[in-house]
Scaffold this motif. Sequence first.
Motif, short mmCIF file in Angstrom:
data_model
loop_
_atom_site.label_atom_id
_atom_site.label_comp_id
_atom_site.label_asym_id
_atom_site.label_seq_id
_atom_site.Cartn_x
_atom_site.Cartn_y
_atom_site.Cartn_z
N CYS A 30 1.83 3.09 1.96
CA CYS A 30 3.14 2.73 1.40
C CYS A 30 3.52 3.61 0.21
O CYS A 30 2.66 4.04 -0.56
N GLN A 31 4.82 3.82 0.05
CA GLN A 31 5.32 4.52 -1.13
C GLN A 31 4.98 3.72 -2.39
O GLN A 31 4.63 4.31 -3.42
N ARG A 32 5.13 2.42 -2.33
CA ARG A 32 4.65 1.56 -3.42
C ARG A 32 3.52 0.73 -2.82
O ARG A 32 3.76 -0.26 -2.13
N ALA A 33 2.29 1.15 -3.08
CA ALA A 33 1.13 0.55 -2.42
C ALA A 33 0.56 -0.57 -3.27
O ALA A 33 0.14 -0.35 -4.41
N GLY A 34 0.54 -1.79 -2.71
CA GLY A 34 0.01 -2.94 -3.43
C GLY A 34 -1.45 -2.76 -3.81
O GLY A 34 -1.86 -3.11 -4.92
N CYS A 35 -2.24 -2.18 -2.90
CA CYS A 35 -3.68 -2.00 -3.17
C CYS A 35 -3.86 -1.07 -4.37
O CYS A 35 -4.63 -1.36 -5.28
N VAL B 162 6.75 -6.86 0.45
CA VAL B 162 7.10 -6.40 -0.90
C VAL B 162 5.81 -6.09 -1.65
O VAL B 162 4.81 -6.80 -1.49
N VAL B 163 5.83 -5.01 -2.39
CA VAL B 163 4.68 -4.71 -3.24
C VAL B 163 4.68 -5.77 -4.35
O VAL B 163 5.70 -5.98 -5.01
#
Lengths: 379, 287
Positions: B110-115, B253-254
């Motif tokens: 992801c562009q905004r990666a939660g991990c 959603v992140v």
Amino acid sequence: MSLREGDGPGPSPHERGSPNRGEGRNIDPLRGLLEGEGAQQAVPIERAGSEGSVPFEVWPLPASADGQAREDPSYYDRPVLKEPVWKWYVPAYFFCGGAAGAAAALGAVAQLADREGLHGLITRARWVAALGGAAGTALLIEDLGKPRRFFNMLRVFRPSSPMNLGSWILSTLGPAAAGSAVFSSPGGVTGGLGDLSGMVAGVAGLPLSGYTAVLLSNTAVPVWQQTRKALPPLFVASAMSAAASLLQLTELSNEEERIVRRFAILAAAGDLAAEVAVERSAAQIERVARPLHEGTSGLLLKVAKACTAASLVVNLLPGRRRLKRGLAGLLGTVGSIAVKFGITEAGKASAADPRATFHHQRAGLGGAEATGRPAVTAP
Amino acid sequence: MEELLARTLATEATGLPERKHGTPGRHAKGFFTDTTVCIGCKACEVACKEWNQLPDDGLYFTGMSYDNTVDLGASTWRHVSFVERPVPLGGQETMQGFSWLLMSDVCKHCQRAGCLENCPTGAIVRTEFDSVYVQPDICNGCGYCIVGCPFGVIDRREEDGRAWKCTLCYDRLKEDMTPACAKACPTDSIQFGDLDDLKERARRRVGELHDRGVTEAYLYGVDEANQPGTEGLNAFFLLVDKPEVYNLPPDPVVPTKKAPEACASMAASAVAMAVAAFAVVFGGRSR
């Protein structure tokens, strides 16, 4: 090439007839190089239990019946999220760390009052903070998959990660609280050092008592994410209740007893109000709210509410008997522990339910809530 | 165009790929997984396991169509899902009304990666290829990335203690090679390349399918406008049914995007606790 213990000179695992050839990779480590990105991933030595029937409940309907649920589909009811891997250490830490934070804050304020009669309370609050901080740190380290690498938590400062910030806060409070407890005799250089440590611990205690709620809500788990505004007051109130209840179990002077009892009353009232707020914010989506009322998590949260309410009632009753104070302290402690375990279990149940995620996001409470625009899910 | 030129110039000046949230750098690589041509051969799963030397994760029979892999996990970095659908695909006629939906799932990078944003140790990093990479020598197995991922991709293997997921074949990319899964895919369902090229190709493909009567085809997570919660996926998909059918979240959603509300609530609660402490210590001291 990496060799495991016992793979040294001698017959290769293959020749020994071991069922673990290449540890589930079918690569004889004496002949093949194990250099892939996942080559170092450890696997169980015993292979028993890894074949045959699946370790979860299989989808009860024949595959072709999938169409019956076309309006509300899922993939064979399999979870879309991974369940939290945290063991009981983590909710236990929520309790210990919270109690430590609130006790440190109360101790620091009592210290500011600078009254002779409060010395016993200050000392006991400092010890609750010190022991809670130490126990919490030990629990957190024990929960890590690689406990020896716990210090990696402090190799960066990363504001986007509540766990990273929490590690910094805990590693400030821990030593400060320990120092303040050890040097709690007033006067002299050591007394001054103890007072300074007590103030540092008190300031660190404010975020320590509540950051764990931010940590939980900053996840993809629907019930935690949805209750992100109500969880912090619940955790802070529960931390106050824990600290006050633990102090109530110790020997206190009359004035100290009154201070602690009032703190406990405010905490229990706040705790009960915040629990209602948590339930109300989750209630928007039935599937998200479900684990707050059903299953292990539902039961734990009921116990929590009952114990906290009972401790509130006992504290409000007149009288100053030792037994009454002990009972209130015990009820408050159990209530605070049950809240932490209940919320943690609710998150596990919520992650395991794919429809909690689907319904939550379809109701516009996923990405759309944060950005104002929903994701594209159809042409 | 001007923006692209400016970005290219900036990149050449520093010698490093320029990168901000939501704007993939020049060297951004990714996957475009076109589910309409997947035949469910699982060559991607096998190639991934073989190249990365991942251990097996048990041999089970699940009864979930031909899917005995079940889901992505610590040692499963590609997973083919099998859906037997009792309705035909658009533009098709079948005797009983039936269609197969097959999708090779993978980490979305992801562009905004939660991990990545949740990782407290800095073990999870963004590489020069714009992929999200877990450094196994740093990870201490705290498990926070696992709850941060809105797709349920990353996981911890109990015996190992660390979190693992698809690396976008980081070792192969460094040698200018195609990731193992894309290399092995016999139908080009998994396409690897520069993200900008892939997006163009994917949009063309959707147009083609619509012309052929498969009007339900759409792209999942192709860019920020398509999936604002994650600001776009570097591994995006072409789907022909609701995301839920493939076990994908409909509006991920992140989590970090919602964190400010929780932080404000916590700050207010902490202040309330301090006020309570002052009130009980200083208030009503007589008696």
